[in-house]
Design an enzyme around this catalytic site. Structure first.
Site, short mmCIF file in Angstrom:
data_model
loop_
_atom_site.label_atom_id
_atom_site.label_comp_id
_atom_site.label_asym_id
_atom_site.label_seq_id
_atom_site.Cartn_x
_atom_site.Cartn_y
_atom_site.Cartn_z
N HIS A 123 -10.01 0.77 4.76
CA HIS A 123 -8.76 1.11 5.44
C HIS A 123 -9.05 2.16 6.52
O HIS A 123 -9.89 3.05 6.32
CB HIS A 123 -7.74 1.64 4.44
CG HIS A 123 -6.37 1.75 5.03
ND1 HIS A 123 -6.01 2.77 5.87
CD2 HIS A 123 -5.29 0.93 4.93
CE1 HIS A 123 -4.75 2.59 6.26
NE2 HIS A 123 -4.30 1.47 5.71
N GLY B 221 2.59 -0.92 4.53
CA GLY B 221 2.56 0.51 4.19
C GLY B 221 3.96 1.05 3.97
O GLY B 221 4.57 0.83 2.92
N GLY C 268 1.74 2.70 10.95
CA GLY C 268 2.63 3.85 10.74
C GLY C 268 3.61 4.09 11.87
O GLY C 268 4.10 5.21 12.04
N ASN D 249 0.85 -1.19 0.00
CA ASN D 249 0.00 0.00 0.00
C ASN D 249 0.89 1.24 0.00
O ASN D 249 1.43 1.62 1.03
CB ASN D 249 -0.90 -0.04 1.25
CG ASN D 249 -1.80 1.16 1.37
OD1 ASN D 249 -1.91 1.96 0.44
ND2 ASN D 249 -2.45 1.31 2.52
N TRP D 250 1.01 1.85 -1.19
CA TRP D 250 1.90 3.02 -1.31
C TRP D 250 1.27 4.28 -0.69
O TRP D 250 1.91 5.32 -0.60
CB TRP D 250 2.22 3.29 -2.77
CG TRP D 250 3.14 2.30 -3.41
CD1 TRP D 250 3.68 1.17 -2.83
CD2 TRP D 250 3.66 2.34 -4.75
NE1 TRP D 250 4.49 0.52 -3.73
CE2 TRP D 250 4.50 1.21 -4.92
CE3 TRP D 250 3.50 3.21 -5.82
CZ2 TRP D 250 5.16 0.95 -6.12
CZ3 TRP D 250 4.15 2.96 -7.02
CH2 TRP D 250 4.99 1.84 -7.16
N LYS D 251 0.00 4.22 -0.33
CA LYS D 251 -0.70 5.39 0.21
C LYS D 251 -0.52 6.59 -0.74
O LYS D 251 -0.58 6.40 -1.95
CB LYS D 251 -0.25 5.67 1.64
CG LYS D 251 -0.41 4.42 2.52
CD LYS D 251 -0.37 4.69 3.96
CE LYS D 251 -0.57 3.40 4.74
NZ LYS D 251 -0.63 3.56 6.17
N SER E 9 2.90 -1.52 10.69
CA SER E 9 4.33 -1.51 11.02
C SER E 9 5.03 -2.85 10.79
O SER E 9 5.77 -3.33 11.66
CB SER E 9 4.53 -1.02 12.46
OG SER E 9 3.99 0.27 12.60
N GLU F 59 -5.74 -4.90 10.72
CA GLU F 59 -4.80 -3.80 10.93
C GLU F 59 -5.21 -2.99 12.16
O GLU F 59 -6.01 -2.05 12.04
CB GLU F 59 -4.82 -2.85 9.73
CG GLU F 59 -4.40 -3.45 8.42
CD GLU F 59 -3.83 -2.38 7.51
OE1 GLU F 59 -2.67 -2.48 7.14
OE2 GLU F 59 -4.54 -1.42 7.21
#
Ligand code: PGA
Length: 249
Positions: free
Chosen positions: A94, A233, A170, A7-9, A212, A164
Site C-alpha cells: 500500500h 478506504g 483519500g 481498508n479501515w486503515k 476515493s 491505486e
C-alpha cells in the site's frame, strides 16, 4: 463475482467502535448479492472480529505482514499468525506503507511468502503523479514486475492486483480516476502480466481500483473500468455510503 476490499486503515479508536462498525458493515452486506467482501481492520481487532464471526458475508484481511515466516522482528506480524486468526487476505505494498519504507523488494518477499502460506496478497501499485508523456506506465510496469518477481505463473491464480494512483487516495469522487483511464490501465496491467507469465492465468487475476471510491463514482468505474471490484478506504468507515456503493455495482 465482485470483490470489495474494505481498508479501515488506523480506524476506529476502540474495539467497541470496531465491533460496531463491523456489525453495521455486515448488515449492509446482507442487502447485496454477488459480492465477495474482505474486511481489513487494524491488527488488534482482527483476531477478535475474525475469531467470533461465523457468517459467510465477509472474509478477513490484514493491512500488512512480514516477508519471513518467523523471526526476531519486533512489531511485525507473520503470515502464520494471520492464518491462525482465520485471515485469508493481506494488503501488500500500500502506498501508505511504501511511504514509510516498504520497498519493491520487500513487497516481492511478502507476496511470495503470503502466496505460499495460502494467504492471498492484495498487491497495491500506483503512481505518485501522471504525466502526458505516459511515464506512469513505465512506473506501474516496474512495480508490477517487481511485486510478482518471486511468483511462478500458476501462483498468479492466488493474487489480487489493486491499482491505486496515489494522487487519487483519500480525496473525493471528483478527484478520482475516470472509468476510461481505469479501463486503459486494466488492459495495460494484463498486458504486462501476460508478457511475463503468458496468457493462461491472466484473465483470472482480479484487478481492483482504489482511490476515493464513493457512491458518486463507483457505478461508473465498475461498469466502465474493466475491473473486478474496489479497494475502499474512507467510504468503508461510513456504512450508509458503503451501502450506496455496493448497490451501484
Ligand atoms: P480512499 O483509500 O478510499 O480513502 O481513497 C483507498 C486506499 O488507500 O486503500
Amino acid at each position: 463475482m465482485r470483490l470489495i476490499v474494505l481498508n479501515w486503515k488506523m480506524y476506529p479508536d476502540s474495539l467497541k467502535g470496531a465491533r460496531h462498525l463491523f456489525k453495521e458493515t455486515v448488515k449492509v452486506l446482507k442487502t447485496v448479492r454477488g459480492v465477495r467482501t474482505v474486511v481489513c481492520p487494524p491488527a488488534p481487532y482482527l483476531h477478535e472480529l475474525a475469531g467470533r464471526y461465523r457468517g459467510k458475508a465477509v472474509s478477513f484481511g490484514a493491512q500488512g505482514v512480514h516477508g519471513e515466516l518467523r523471526g526476531a522482528h519486533t512489531g511485525e506480524i507473520s503470515v502464520l499468525m494471520l492464518k491462525d486468526a482465520r485471515v485469508r487476505f493481506v494488503i501488500v505494498g500500500h502506498s501508505e506503507r511504501r511511504a514509510i519504507g516498504e520497498t519493491d523488494e520487500m513487497v516481492a518477499g511478502k507476496v511470495g511468502t503470503a502466496v505460499r502460506a495460502g494467504v492471498t496478497p492484495i498487491i497495491c501499485i500506483g503512481e505518485q503523479v501522471r504525466s502526458d508523456s505516459g511515464e506512469h506506465f513505465v512506473f506501474i510496469k516496474n512495480q508490477l514486475l517487481q511485486a510478482t518477481s518471486l511468483l511462478a505463473k500458476e501462483e498468479l491464480k492466488k493474487v489480487v492486483i489493486a491499482y491505486e494512483p496515489i494522487w487519487a487516495i483519500g480525496k473525493s469522487a471528483q478527484d478520482a480516476l475516470t472509468p476510461a483511464l481505469m479501463h486503459e490501465m486494466s488492459i495495460y496491467i494484463r498486458k504486462v502480466l501476460a508478457e511475463k507469465f503468458g496468457r493462461e492465468f491472466i484473465e483470472n487475476v482480479p484487478i481492483l481500483y482504489g482511490g476515493s471510491v464513493e457512491p458518486k463514482n463507483s457505478g461508473a468505474l465498475m461498469h466502465g473500468g474493466d475491473i473486478s471490484g474496489f479497494l475502499i478506504g474512507h467510504t468503508s468507515l461510513d456504512p450508509q455510503a458503503l451501502k450506496e456503493v455496493l448497490h451501484s455495482l
